[in-house]
Design an enzyme around this catalytic site. Structure first.
Site, mmCIF file in Angstrom:
data_model
loop_
_atom_site.group_PDB
_atom_site.id
_atom_site.type_symbol
_atom_site.label_atom_id
_atom_site.label_comp_id
_atom_site.label_asym_id
_atom_site.label_seq_id
_atom_site.Cartn_x
_atom_site.Cartn_y
_atom_site.Cartn_z
ATOM 1 N N LYS A 1 -20.230 8.960 4.343
ATOM 2 C CA LYS A 1 -21.256 8.635 5.160
ATOM 3 C C LYS A 1 -21.220 9.627 6.423
ATOM 4 C CE LYS A 1 -22.172 5.827 1.975
ATOM 5 N NZ LYS A 1 -21.081 6.590 1.181
ATOM 6 N N GLY B 1 -18.420 9.004 -12.685
ATOM 7 C CA GLY B 1 -18.046 7.711 -12.663
ATOM 8 C C GLY B 1 -16.551 7.267 -12.319
ATOM 9 N N VAL B 2 -16.196 6.201 -12.182
ATOM 10 C CA VAL B 2 -14.835 5.714 -11.689
ATOM 11 C C VAL B 2 -14.080 4.946 -12.630
ATOM 12 C CG1 VAL B 2 -13.912 3.995 -10.161
ATOM 13 C CG2 VAL B 2 -15.995 5.209 -9.402
ATOM 14 N N HIS C 1 -44.164 -5.256 13.966
ATOM 15 C CA HIS C 1 -44.934 -3.995 13.850
ATOM 16 C C HIS C 1 -44.713 -3.101 15.027
ATOM 17 C CE1 HIS C 1 -48.210 -1.483 12.754
ATOM 18 N NE2 HIS C 1 -48.520 -1.251 14.056
ATOM 19 N N CYS D 1 -11.918 3.656 -0.153
ATOM 20 C CA CYS D 1 -13.323 3.409 0.679
ATOM 21 C C CYS D 1 -13.266 3.859 1.969
ATOM 22 C CB CYS D 1 -13.612 1.938 0.779
ATOM 23 S SG CYS D 1 -15.109 1.557 1.578
ATOM 24 N N GLU E 1 -0.495 4.402 0.044
ATOM 25 C CA GLU E 1 -1.020 5.691 1.196
ATOM 26 C C GLU E 1 -1.487 4.953 2.510
ATOM 27 O OE1 GLU E 1 -3.561 8.306 -1.029
ATOM 28 O OE2 GLU E 1 -2.862 7.770 -3.013
ATOM 29 N N GLU F 1 0.888 -1.147 0.135
ATOM 30 C CA GLU F 1 0.002 0.015 0.083
ATOM 31 C C GLU F 1 0.762 1.226 -0.043
ATOM 32 O OE1 GLU F 1 -2.269 2.703 -0.408
ATOM 33 O OE2 GLU F 1 -3.455 0.657 -0.281
ATOM 34 N N ASP G 1 -12.438 -3.081 -8.388
ATOM 35 C CA ASP G 1 -12.855 -1.878 -9.392
ATOM 36 C C ASP G 1 -11.912 -2.222 -10.708
ATOM 37 O OD1 ASP G 1 -14.340 -0.847 -7.378
ATOM 38 O OD2 ASP G 1 -13.249 1.067 -7.437
#
Length: 464
Positions: free
Chosen positions: A49, A270-271, A443, A40, A34, A32, A310
């Site tokens: 979020k 888009g990606v 309910h 994500c 970064e 990795e 991706d």
């Protein structure tokens, strides 16, 4: 050093692959350059979020009188919202760091590239290179915001999602180009805290991949909240000279040009897969339209090299990458995992109200040759929704009229992203419409709408 598995990239595909490999007894490393957690955790799913929750709380306070509570007029602290979002992201990234240590996974810091002889070349931030060998190499390099030639991202006036989450100052006005999940989420956030927002979408409706009824409902709600929406329009040019932006777009209905003025333009079109500079050409790994070609267990045409997330064909979603990671690693370990059913992948959009869907839209089901039964239950008829002050939206279910198979589900409303998993499980278990109707739902809950929508499809609905 030699490993059983080296994973290049530590997003929700990469770190999940590494953990599952370690669980199965494979000596594992992850590369990795970064922060652990990838886009994500650091710049996508999680911090967005957090921002959206801040906007929602701000709206709650603004409507406190509706709930019998008197408060002073609230003021949005844009810097505080951004700071909270970054704090949430940092905490999640540290959580992945902990998981790497817990599972005895080596973290190799730097940029990873495929090298000959089943090796990965890792270049650190100082430019030093080191080779690591592995029996199996999994590419999980993720994606980035797609850039259009006529919409060059400069990070100041024309921005992408990453900058939209960390701006120093709240803009007074914004044009959002693209009305998919990313576009409508940021449109909701900025509009909710007081920015004047205009959405420009190339297709004939916003959230164009969703069922048309969902698109219509969100359009109505967004317009009511003050968001301007322009569909069937193509952004031709953005003039960034001076203090703001002049967005020139073509109305595709009549080919006439028009101009919008704003402080900043958010490109949300888009990606794009991160398949450059990872050594694919060196090893002859086959690609198609920028994506790595793989089989159902994510094997490339080069033995020992795999790709997930991706950078392969399929929805660019975190939960898809994680599922692919587990399937890929279990196949490597000699297990016999079931290939992923890409027609049963839930999609969630976290604007307010939320959107959640899985399977066929009504139009796609008919195109596929099905005779359908459609049931729709509005949250305006839900006791829980009324009590919560969240009466907007509905649940729509699409059944095969012949066998009762649930072909698709489409929801828009409060917390529907928490409800869609029931539908995914129902479809996985091949549950019929009549079985859903006879499944007793508690309910009062929003989830009762699933049972009621099924009942509506068969003419048995009680509360509508």
């Amino acid at each position: 050093m030699n490993y059983d598995v080296i994973v290049v990239g530590s997003g929700p595909g990469g770190y999940v692959a590494a953990i599952r490999a370690s669980q199965l007894g494979l000596k594992t490393a992850v590369v990795e350059k970064e922060s652990l957690g990838g886009i994500c955790l650091n710049w996508g799913c999680i911090p967005t979020k957090a921002l959206l929750k801040s906007a929602q709380v701000f709206e709650y306070i603004g409507h406190a009188a509706d709930y019998g509570i008197k408060v002073a007029k609230p003021k949005a602290d844009f810097g505080g919202m951004v700071s909270r979002s970054r704090g949430v992201a940092d905490g999640m990234s540290k959580g992945v760091t902990f998981l790497m240590k817990k599972n005895k996974i080596d973290v190799l810091k730097g940029h990873g590239r495929l090298a000959t002889g089943k090796q990965v070349e890792v270049t650190d931030e100082k430019g030093a290179k080191k080779l690591y060998a592995a029996k199996h190499i999994i590419l999980a390099t993720g994606g980035r915001a797609r850039a259009l030639p006529n919409l060059p991202i400069d990070g100041k006036k024309i921005i992408e999602y990453r900058k939209a989450m960390s701006m120093e100052k709240q803009p007074k006005s914004m044009v959002v180009v693209g009305a998919g999940a990313i576009g409508v989420e940021f449109a909701y956030f900025y509009n909710a805290i007081g920015t004047k927002v205009t959405i420009v979408e190339y297709m004939d409706r916003i959230v164009p991949n969703e069922d048309s009824d969902v698109s219509r409902e969100l359009t109505k709600i967004f317009k009511k909240s003050g968001i301007d929406i322009i569909t069937k329009a193509s952004v031709e040019k953005v003039n960034t000279k001076g203090s703001g932006c002049k967005v020139e777009y073509k109305n595709l209905k009549d080919n006439k040009m028009a101009t919008l003025s704003c402080d900043v333009v958010l490109s949300a079109v888009g990606v794009a897969p991160n398949t450059e500079d990872v050594g694919l050409e060196k090893l002859g790994v086959k690609t198609e339209r920028g994506q790595v070609v793989v089989d159902e267990f994510y094997r490339t045409n080069v033995a020992g090299v795999y790709a997930i997330g991706d950078i392969v064909k399929g929805p660019a979603l975190a939960h898809v990458a994680s599922a692919e990671a587990i399937t890929c690693v279990e196949a490597i370990a000699g297990h016999h995992p079931e290939p992923i059913d890409y027609n049963n992948i839930p999609g969630c959009t976290y604007c307010s109200p939320e959107i959640a869907s899985v399977g066929y839209t009504e139009a796609k089901a008919k195109e596929a040759g099905y005779e359908v039964k459609v049931g729709k239950f509005p949250f305006s008829a839900s006791g829980k929704a009324s009590a919560a002050g969240a009466k907007e939206g509905f649940v729509k279910l699409i059944f095969d009229a012949k066998y009762g198979e649930l072909l698709g589900a489409h929801m828009i409303g409060a917390n529907v992203t928490e409800m869609i998993a029931e539908i995914v499980a129902i479809r996985k278990l091949e549950t019929t419409g009549h079985e859903i109707i006879k499944t007793v739902h508690p309910h009062p809950t929003m989830s009762e709408a699933v049972m009621e929508a099924a009942a509506a499809a068969y003419g048995e609905v009680i509360h509508l």
